[in-house]
Design an enzyme around this catalytic site. Structure first.
Site, PDB file in Angstrom:
ATOM      1  N   GLN A  47       0.845  -1.187   0.000  1.00  0.00           N
ATOM      2  CA  GLN A  47       0.000   0.000   0.000  1.00  0.00           C
ATOM      3  C   GLN A  47       0.884   1.241   0.000  1.00  0.00           C
ATOM      4  OE1 GLN A  47      -3.173  -0.057   2.945  1.00  0.00           O
ATOM      5  NE2 GLN A  47      -2.991   2.134   3.270  1.00  0.00           N
ATOM      6  N   ASP A  48       0.546   2.232  -0.832  1.00  0.00           N
ATOM      7  CA  ASP A  48       1.218   3.526  -0.838  1.00  0.00           C
ATOM      8  C   ASP A  48       0.251   4.579  -0.319  1.00  0.00           C
ATOM      9  OD1 ASP A  48       3.460   2.410  -2.020  1.00  0.00           O
ATOM     10  OD2 ASP A  48       3.109   3.289  -3.999  1.00  0.00           O
ATOM     11  N   ARG A  59       1.652  15.018  12.635  1.00  0.00           N
ATOM     12  CA  ARG A  59       0.885  13.788  12.414  1.00  0.00           C
ATOM     13  C   ARG A  59       1.617  12.712  13.191  1.00  0.00           C
ATOM     14  NH1 ARG A  59      -2.806  14.438   8.082  1.00  0.00           N
ATOM     15  NH2 ARG A  59      -2.370  16.282   6.830  1.00  0.00           N
ATOM     16  N   HIS A  62       1.551   7.328  15.384  1.00  0.00           N
ATOM     17  CA  HIS A  62       0.594   6.299  14.997  1.00  0.00           C
ATOM     18  C   HIS A  62       1.273   4.958  14.767  1.00  0.00           C
ATOM     19  CE1 HIS A  62      -1.423  10.074  13.221  1.00  0.00           C
ATOM     20  NE2 HIS A  62      -1.914   9.862  14.421  1.00  0.00           N
ATOM     21  N   LYS A  72       7.130   0.681   7.287  1.00  0.00           N
ATOM     22  CA  LYS A  72       6.941   1.809   6.377  1.00  0.00           C
ATOM     23  C   LYS A  72       8.275   2.254   5.799  1.00  0.00           C
ATOM     24  CE  LYS A  72       3.046   3.685   8.998  1.00  0.00           C
ATOM     25  NZ  LYS A  72       2.571   4.833   9.787  1.00  0.00           N
ATOM     26  N   TYR A 132       4.601   7.447   1.623  1.00  0.00           N
ATOM     27  CA  TYR A 132       5.135   6.255   2.276  1.00  0.00           C
ATOM     28  C   TYR A 132       4.494   4.974   1.773  1.00  0.00           C
ATOM     29  CZ  TYR A 132       1.228   7.056   5.599  1.00  0.00           C
ATOM     30  OH  TYR A 132       0.004   7.285   6.176  1.00  0.00           O
ATOM     31  N   ASP A 170      -5.737  13.358  17.394  1.00  0.00           N
ATOM     32  CA  ASP A 170      -4.406  13.117  17.957  1.00  0.00           C
ATOM     33  C   ASP A 170      -4.222  13.769  19.320  1.00  0.00           C
ATOM     34  OD1 ASP A 170      -3.792  11.599  15.760  1.00  0.00           O
ATOM     35  OD2 ASP A 170      -2.251  12.945  14.980  1.00  0.00           O
TER      36      ASP A 170
END
Length: 181
Positions: A47-48, A59, A62, A72, A132, A170
Site C-alpha cells: 500500500q502507498d 501527524r 501512529h 513503512k 510512504y 491526535d
C-alpha cells in the site's frame, strides 16, 4: 543507495545516489531487491499513502497493532519534515527510545521503519508532500497512537508550542504508559 542502520535495530536511513546535470536530476527511489538486501530482511510493500500538510502540522504518533502492524518506507516529495520513529517493541532494549531525522525534497533521504514502531512527523517548511509505502493494509480497528508531547518520550519537534497544529483525534491520544501495545 546507501543504507545506514540507526540506533534502533532494524530502522534504516536510506540515502539515494542522485545524478544531477543541467536538465535536473535522476535517482532510483525504490528497488525491491536492493532494498531487501540493504536492510537484511524481506519486506513486501502492498500500500502507498501520500499526505499534504502545512507548516507546524504534527501527524503523530501512529501505529497498527499485532497482526496489522506495518513497516513503512517514508520520504518527502516536496518540502521538509522532521520524521520520528519510536520503538514500541516490548522486548527491545530500546523500547520507548526514538530517532528523528529531517527528510526533504533537497536531501532525498528515506527512512525505513520496521513493524513494532510508532511513527510521526511535523512539517517544518510552509508545506510538504509526504509519501510512504506500507507492508500491510491499514485496519481502523487496529490503530493505536501516543500523544505527540508525551514527556517520557522527550521528542523535540523543532517548533514552538504556538507553531504546532495537531488534529482533535491526535490530541486525545494516551501517553506511552497508557497506550495499547
Amino acid at each position: 543507495m546507501t543504507f545506514y542502520e540507526t540506533k534502533l535495530k532494524g530502522c534504516f536511513i536510506l540515502q539515494p545516489n542522485v545524478f544531477n546535470d543541467e536538465r535536473g536530476y535522476f535517482f532510483e527511489s525504490f528497488n525491491k531487491e536492493r532494498f531487501n538486501k540493504g536492510i537484511g530482511a524481506r519486506v513486501n510493500f502492498v500500500q502507498d499513502n501520500q499526505s499534504f500538510s502545512t507548516k507546524g502540522v504534527v501527524r503523530a504518533i501512529h501505529y497498527q497493532l499485532r497482526e496489522h502492524a506495518q513497516a513503512k518506507l517514508v520520504r518527502v516529495l516536496s518540502g521538509r519534515v522532521l520524521d520520528v520513529a519510536v520503538d514500541l517493541r516490548n522486548d527491545s532494549p530500546t523500547f520507548g527510545d526514538h530517532i528523528s531525522i529531517e527528510l526533504s525534497d533537497d536531501n532525498k533521504r528515506q527512512l525505513f521503519i520496521p513493524r513494532g514502531f510508532g511513527h510521526g512527523f511535523v512539517t517544518l517548511s510552509e508545506t510538504a508532500e509526504f509519501f510512504y509505502k506500507c507492508d500491510n493494509y491499514y485496519n481502523k480497528e487496529a490503530e493505536g497512537g501516543i500523544i505527540y508531547n508525551d514527556d517520557t518520550l522527550k521528542i523535540d519537534w523543532k517548533l514552538s508550542h504556538d507553531e504546532i497544529k495537531v488534529s482533535e483525534k491526535d490530541l486525545v491520544l494516551p501517553k506511552l504508559s497508557k497506550a495499547r501495545l
